[in-house]
Design a protein around this motif. Structure first.
Motif, short mmCIF file in Angstrom:
data_model
loop_
_atom_site.label_atom_id
_atom_site.label_comp_id
_atom_site.label_asym_id
_atom_site.label_seq_id
_atom_site.Cartn_x
_atom_site.Cartn_y
_atom_site.Cartn_z
N VAL A 139 0.86 -1.10 -0.12
CA VAL A 139 0.08 0.08 0.11
C VAL A 139 1.03 1.19 0.01
O VAL A 139 0.55 2.20 -0.72
N ILE A 140 1.65 1.35 0.90
CA ILE A 140 2.70 2.45 0.96
C ILE A 140 3.53 2.54 -0.35
O ILE A 140 3.45 3.88 -0.87
N THR A 141 4.11 1.67 -0.89
CA THR A 141 5.03 2.09 -2.20
C THR A 141 3.85 2.14 -3.31
O THR A 141 4.34 3.25 -4.27
N VAL A 142 2.74 1.50 -3.18
CA VAL A 142 1.80 2.13 -4.59
C VAL A 142 1.44 3.54 -4.47
O VAL A 142 1.50 4.28 -5.41
N VAL A 143 1.16 4.01 -3.14
CA VAL A 143 0.79 5.46 -2.91
C VAL A 143 2.14 6.48 -3.44
O VAL A 143 1.92 7.32 -3.79
N VAL A 144 3.27 6.08 -2.83
CA VAL A 144 4.34 6.77 -3.25
C VAL A 144 4.61 6.70 -4.69
O VAL A 144 4.62 8.09 -5.24
N ALA A 145 4.23 5.65 -5.37
CA ALA A 145 4.47 5.84 -6.80
C ALA A 145 3.64 6.70 -7.41
O ALA A 145 3.87 7.25 -8.41
N SER A 146 2.16 6.41 -6.99
CA SER A 146 1.21 7.33 -7.74
C SER A 146 1.80 8.90 -7.52
O SER A 146 1.57 9.73 -8.41
N ASP A 147 2.04 9.50 -6.43
CA ASP A 147 2.39 10.70 -5.94
C ASP A 147 3.66 11.21 -6.72
O ASP A 147 3.52 12.04 -7.25
N SER A 148 4.59 10.10 -7.01
CA SER A 148 6.02 10.44 -7.46
C SER A 148 5.83 10.77 -8.93
O SER A 148 5.99 11.49 -9.76
N PHE A 149 5.01 9.68 -9.64
CA PHE A 149 4.90 9.66 -11.00
C PHE A 149 3.75 10.88 -11.51
O PHE A 149 4.11 11.10 -12.68
N GLY A 205 -2.95 -2.29 -7.88
CA GLY A 205 -2.07 -0.95 -7.59
C GLY A 205 -2.98 0.12 -8.36
O GLY A 205 -2.69 1.20 -7.74
N ALA A 206 -3.39 -0.13 -9.72
CA ALA A 206 -4.06 1.10 -10.39
C ALA A 206 -5.36 1.72 -9.48
O ALA A 206 -5.51 2.79 -9.25
N PHE A 207 -6.04 0.78 -8.75
CA PHE A 207 -7.25 1.10 -8.01
C PHE A 207 -6.95 1.84 -6.81
O PHE A 207 -7.48 3.02 -6.30
N LEU A 208 -5.81 1.34 -5.97
CA LEU A 208 -5.56 2.26 -4.78
C LEU A 208 -4.83 3.42 -5.25
O LEU A 208 -4.89 4.68 -4.47
N GLY A 209 -4.19 3.45 -6.57
CA GLY A 209 -3.60 4.97 -6.65
C GLY A 209 -4.63 5.81 -7.26
O GLY A 209 -4.57 6.83 -7.10
N MET A 210 -5.65 5.38 -7.83
CA MET A 210 -6.80 6.28 -7.98
C MET A 210 -7.41 6.79 -6.91
O MET A 210 -7.89 7.94 -6.77
N VAL A 211 -7.49 5.87 -5.88
CA VAL A 211 -8.14 6.21 -4.73
C VAL A 211 -7.36 7.30 -3.84
O VAL A 211 -7.75 8.31 -3.18
N ALA A 212 -5.92 7.21 -4.03
CA ALA A 212 -5.09 8.11 -3.59
C ALA A 212 -5.19 9.43 -4.19
O ALA A 212 -5.25 10.39 -3.36
N GLN A 213 -5.23 9.43 -5.39
CA GLN A 213 -5.57 10.70 -6.03
C GLN A 213 -6.74 11.50 -5.78
O GLN A 213 -6.59 12.68 -5.50
N ALA A 214 -7.89 10.42 -5.38
CA ALA A 214 -8.95 11.22 -4.92
C ALA A 214 -9.00 11.72 -3.68
O ALA A 214 -9.47 12.81 -3.40
N GLY A 247 -3.38 11.02 0.51
CA GLY A 247 -3.72 9.89 -0.38
C GLY A 247 -3.69 8.50 0.26
O GLY A 247 -4.50 7.53 0.14
N LEU A 248 -2.65 8.59 1.09
CA LEU A 248 -2.30 7.38 2.19
C LEU A 248 -3.50 6.94 2.87
O LEU A 248 -3.91 5.85 3.03
N LEU A 249 -3.91 8.13 3.56
CA LEU A 249 -5.05 7.96 4.73
C LEU A 249 -6.37 7.43 3.87
O LEU A 249 -7.00 6.90 4.44
N VAL A 250 -6.31 7.91 2.65
CA VAL A 250 -7.68 7.16 1.96
C VAL A 250 -7.40 5.83 1.49
O VAL A 250 -8.45 4.96 1.37
N ALA A 251 -6.06 5.73 0.84
CA ALA A 251 -6.10 4.10 0.23
C ALA A 251 -6.08 3.01 1.14
O ALA A 251 -6.30 1.89 0.99
N ALA A 252 -5.29 3.34 2.31
CA ALA A 252 -5.04 2.22 3.32
C ALA A 252 -6.35 1.55 3.79
O ALA A 252 -6.44 0.38 3.94
N PRO A 253 -7.42 2.30 4.26
CA PRO A 253 -8.81 1.56 4.27
C PRO A 253 -9.55 0.75 3.35
O PRO A 253 -9.80 -0.40 3.69
N PHE A 254 -9.14 1.22 2.16
CA PHE A 254 -9.62 0.36 0.76
C PHE A 254 -8.74 -0.77 0.70
O PHE A 254 -9.36 -2.05 0.56
#
Length: 285
Positions: A139-149, A205-214, A247-254
């Protein structure tokens, strides 16, 4: 004209150095806490949750809410209590504790709920038997990747704004770049730990990235509504804790919800719930 263009491009990357320096400090700390797990991870999440609550209460106070110093300190107790409960998966108690924060007002409730659910979910994932490190790390690396990319794609490509009224700096190219980065990192985890479930890793990964951006957009909308530019100044190049972890606060519960449908396999190999009873029983005693 060329000078002006060069100056504009230089300004475009003006925060890159501070972001890299912040990353150089944070990455070793996060890696150490994540790998150690146990009490160290629990204490770190309790401290992080308290810091997020205090920062958020301060932000509300700056926007006009009458939140005294002692009330801000008292609000810090909510995430700490929830983190302790998350270690034993007591989700019904966590939801009850979150709901009680309405005594400080509905705006404080809207602040405390995502913070408590976010840090509690991270603890819940990390304390998962045998695969907790993989779950939390995913979860953490997916969200970090979403932010960085998203940052890199937005700066390099630019283009049409994603939500100019909410966050003028975000672009569609950045959103797609973040989505791609999250999906690729999710795929990477699947390649290493579950070669038979590659699509699940990519999709999750894509789903959690989308949730993190939301979640990022939601925090930006909240700050604009409150008339605040940044939630704080603790992290150079990012702003405050909420700015960095929204983003991580929202992605982690999902991600925690996905564990309901898995048995003896990574969370990205989720099986669809056989009935709503499985979901309901996870939150009610």
């Amino acid at each position: 004209m060329q000078v002006k263009t060069g100056q504009a491009q230089s300004g475009h990357w003006s925060d890159l150095r501070s972001r890299l320096l912040s990353a150089a400090v944070m990455i070793p700390i996060v890696a150490f806490v994540l790998i150690k797990g146990g009490v160290i991870f629990g204490l770190a999440m309790a401290l992080l949750g308290a810091g997020l609550a205090y920062e958020g209460a301060t932000m509300l106070s700056q926007s006009g809410d009458d939140i005294s110093q002692w009330r801000r300190v008292l609000l810090c107790a909510w995430p700490v209590i929830c983190v302790a409960m998350a270690q034993r998966g007591a989700w019904s108690e966590i939801i009850y504790v979150c709901s009680v924060s309405w005594i400080f007002g509905w705006r404080c409730l809207g602040l405390i709920v995502p913070i408590c659910l976010g840090v509690s979910s991270l603890v819940y994932l990390r304390f998962w038997p045998e695969t907790g490190l993989i779950y939390a790390g995913f979860v953490i690396t997916v969200v970090v990747a979403s932010d960085s990319f998203a940052y890199l794609a937005g700066r390099l490509i630019g283009g049409r704004k994603l939500a100019p009224r909410i966050s003028p700096n975000k672009t569609w190219s950045g959103a797609l770049g973040g989505l791609s980065g999250a999906a690729l990192v999710g795929l990477g985890w699947a390649v290493i730990f579950s070669p038979g479930c590659l699509f699940g890793g990519f999709f999750t990964g894509a789903f959690l990235g989308m949730v993190a951006q939301a979640g990022d957009l939601a925090e930006s909308a909240t700050k604009r509504w409150l008339g605040v530019k940044d939630s704080g100044r603790l992290i150079p190049g990012h702003g405050g804790l909420l700015d960095r972890l929204d983003g991580l606060l929202v992605a982690a519960p999902f991600a925690a919800l996905l564990t309901i449908g898995v048995t003896h396999q990574p969370l990205w190999c989720f099986a669809f719930l056989s009935s709503w009873q499985d979901l309901i029983s996870a939150f009610l005693p």
